[in-house]
Design an enzyme around this catalytic site. Structure first.
Site, mmCIF file in Angstrom:
data_model
loop_
_atom_site.group_PDB
_atom_site.id
_atom_site.type_symbol
_atom_site.label_atom_id
_atom_site.label_comp_id
_atom_site.label_asym_id
_atom_site.label_seq_id
_atom_site.Cartn_x
_atom_site.Cartn_y
_atom_site.Cartn_z
ATOM 1 N N ASP A 72 -22.335 -69.715 43.256
ATOM 2 C CA ASP A 72 -22.060 -69.724 42.502
ATOM 3 C C ASP A 72 -23.403 -69.290 41.748
ATOM 4 O O ASP A 72 -24.500 -69.018 41.303
ATOM 5 C CB ASP A 72 -22.115 -70.357 41.222
ATOM 6 C CG ASP A 72 -22.207 -70.701 39.486
ATOM 7 O OD1 ASP A 72 -22.303 -69.335 39.323
ATOM 8 O OD2 ASP A 72 -21.605 -71.750 39.028
ATOM 9 N N ASN B 89 -24.075 -67.726 38.742
ATOM 10 C CA ASN B 89 -24.096 -66.965 37.249
ATOM 11 C C ASN B 89 -24.996 -66.321 36.531
ATOM 12 O O ASN B 89 -25.446 -65.600 35.358
ATOM 13 C CB ASN B 89 -25.713 -67.921 37.655
ATOM 14 C CG ASN B 89 -25.029 -70.004 36.793
ATOM 15 O OD1 ASN B 89 -23.835 -70.002 35.930
ATOM 16 N ND2 ASN B 89 -25.365 -70.747 37.514
ATOM 17 N N ASN C 85 -18.642 -78.189 40.639
ATOM 18 C CA ASN C 85 -18.689 -79.704 38.910
ATOM 19 C C ASN C 85 -18.820 -80.802 39.187
ATOM 20 O O ASN C 85 -18.185 -81.808 38.100
ATOM 21 C CB ASN C 85 -17.456 -78.741 38.159
ATOM 22 C CG ASN C 85 -18.342 -79.504 36.595
ATOM 23 O OD1 ASN C 85 -19.374 -79.824 36.146
ATOM 24 N ND2 ASN C 85 -17.725 -78.953 35.683
ATOM 25 N N GLU D 156 -23.167 -77.253 42.668
ATOM 26 C CA GLU D 156 -22.742 -78.423 41.789
ATOM 27 C C GLU D 156 -22.830 -79.776 41.859
ATOM 28 O O GLU D 156 -21.428 -80.266 41.542
ATOM 29 C CB GLU D 156 -22.709 -77.485 40.208
ATOM 30 C CG GLU D 156 -22.833 -78.606 39.024
ATOM 31 C CD GLU D 156 -23.129 -77.553 37.638
ATOM 32 O OE1 GLU D 156 -23.622 -78.487 36.819
ATOM 33 O OE2 GLU D 156 -22.018 -76.952 38.040
ATOM 34 N N HIS E 235 -14.537 -74.096 38.105
ATOM 35 C CA HIS E 235 -14.697 -72.952 38.816
ATOM 36 C C HIS E 235 -13.315 -73.225 39.683
ATOM 37 O O HIS E 235 -13.029 -73.893 40.069
ATOM 38 C CB HIS E 235 -15.696 -72.329 39.749
ATOM 39 C CG HIS E 235 -17.280 -72.664 38.914
ATOM 40 N ND1 HIS E 235 -17.568 -71.608 38.988
ATOM 41 C CD2 HIS E 235 -18.186 -73.489 37.847
ATOM 42 C CE1 HIS E 235 -18.917 -71.296 37.757
ATOM 43 N NE2 HIS E 235 -18.292 -72.732 37.501
#
Length: 257
Positions: A150, A152, A12, A38, A248
């Site tokens: 990830d 999702n 992130n 990310e 995360h």
């Protein structure tokens, strides 16, 4: 047989994670491959702090600044590093892959559909019409694959705290969960984490809203999914929660390959 440690984390924002001590922690992990999602940065925004010593570093930023992007840190120099076959996925920097002999390790950031309906439609089109055939082809080509990242999607009720209230929300829609069923049951991939750990409350992402982290109201969105010929090779797994580098947590897995 030799041990291999693979870590995956949605940071992130790689610069935000660095400020929170991510690289100091990483140094002590002795990982063979680290898969990042990310990263939210272009390479010209990153200095030597973002190129770990004794690791080969590869970034795949999105074209749009401050958005998406993936990366790999590799202890051994890969034979080859490459992206995906799809322009739109490359534009968003969502897949980077490295080959080591007959093994491929990939860092994957599947699209999220939570922002608007168009993104959910894009997510479903991609995973159904393009990614599933791609994974099926690779399952049958004789190589070994570990797709980290990830995804999702929370697969089963055990994989998120508030499953009842999320059945109409992106990430836990019936069609998304059915897609993972197909990937595992029909195509033959394996959720390596669940081979080692079948316990409840094993989450890797927590909303920043409310007291989600304190109450462990989380989702398991981060996976290491292996081709069928690697079934049974995972020996240890850990969701690292002693420090927070992101919304995360790192998923650490050891394999005997």
């Amino acid at each position: 047989m030799f041990p291999m440690r693979i870590i995956t984390i949605n940071v992130n924002g790689i610069r935000a994670a660095e400020r929170k001590g991510f690289f100091s922690w990483l140094k002590a992990q002795d990982a063979d491959v680290v898969c990042l999602q990310e990263i939210k940065a272009q390479e010209d925004q990153l200095d030597e702090r973002f190129y770990p010593k004794d690791m080969h570093t590869y970034y795949h930023p999105a074209e749009r600044k401050g958005y998406s992007g993936t990366g790999l840190y590799c202890k051994t120099k890969p034979d080859r590093v490459y992206y995906s076959d799809w322009h739109d996925i490359n534009f968003e920097g969502r897949l980077i892959q490295a080959d080591f002999g007959d093994l491929t390790v990939a860092s994957l950031y599947l699209p999220s559909g939570s922002s608007k309906e168009e993104r959910q439609a894009f997510k479903m089109e991609f995973i159904t019409d393009r990614f599933l055939p791609y994974l099926t082809e690779r399952q049958n080509d004789g190589r070994k694959y570990i797709f980290c990242g990830d995804w999702n999607i929370a697969h089963k009720k055990i994989d998120l705290k508030n499953w009842r209230g999320n059945q109409k929300n992106s990430g836990f829609l019936p069609e998304e969960r059915a897609w993972l069923d197909t990937l595992y049951d029909d195509v033959g991939y394996v959720d390596a984490f669940r081979e080692v750990n079948q316990e409840e409350f094993q989450y890797t992402w927590w909303s920043n809203r409310g007291q989600a982290w304190l109450n462990n109201t989380g989702w398991r969105l981060d996976y290491q999914v292996v081709s069928g010929n690697l079934a049974g090779t995972a020996t240890h797994c850990e969701v690292y929660k002693d420090e927070r580098f992101s919304d995360h947590s790192p998923l650490i897995m050891d394999y005997s390959l």
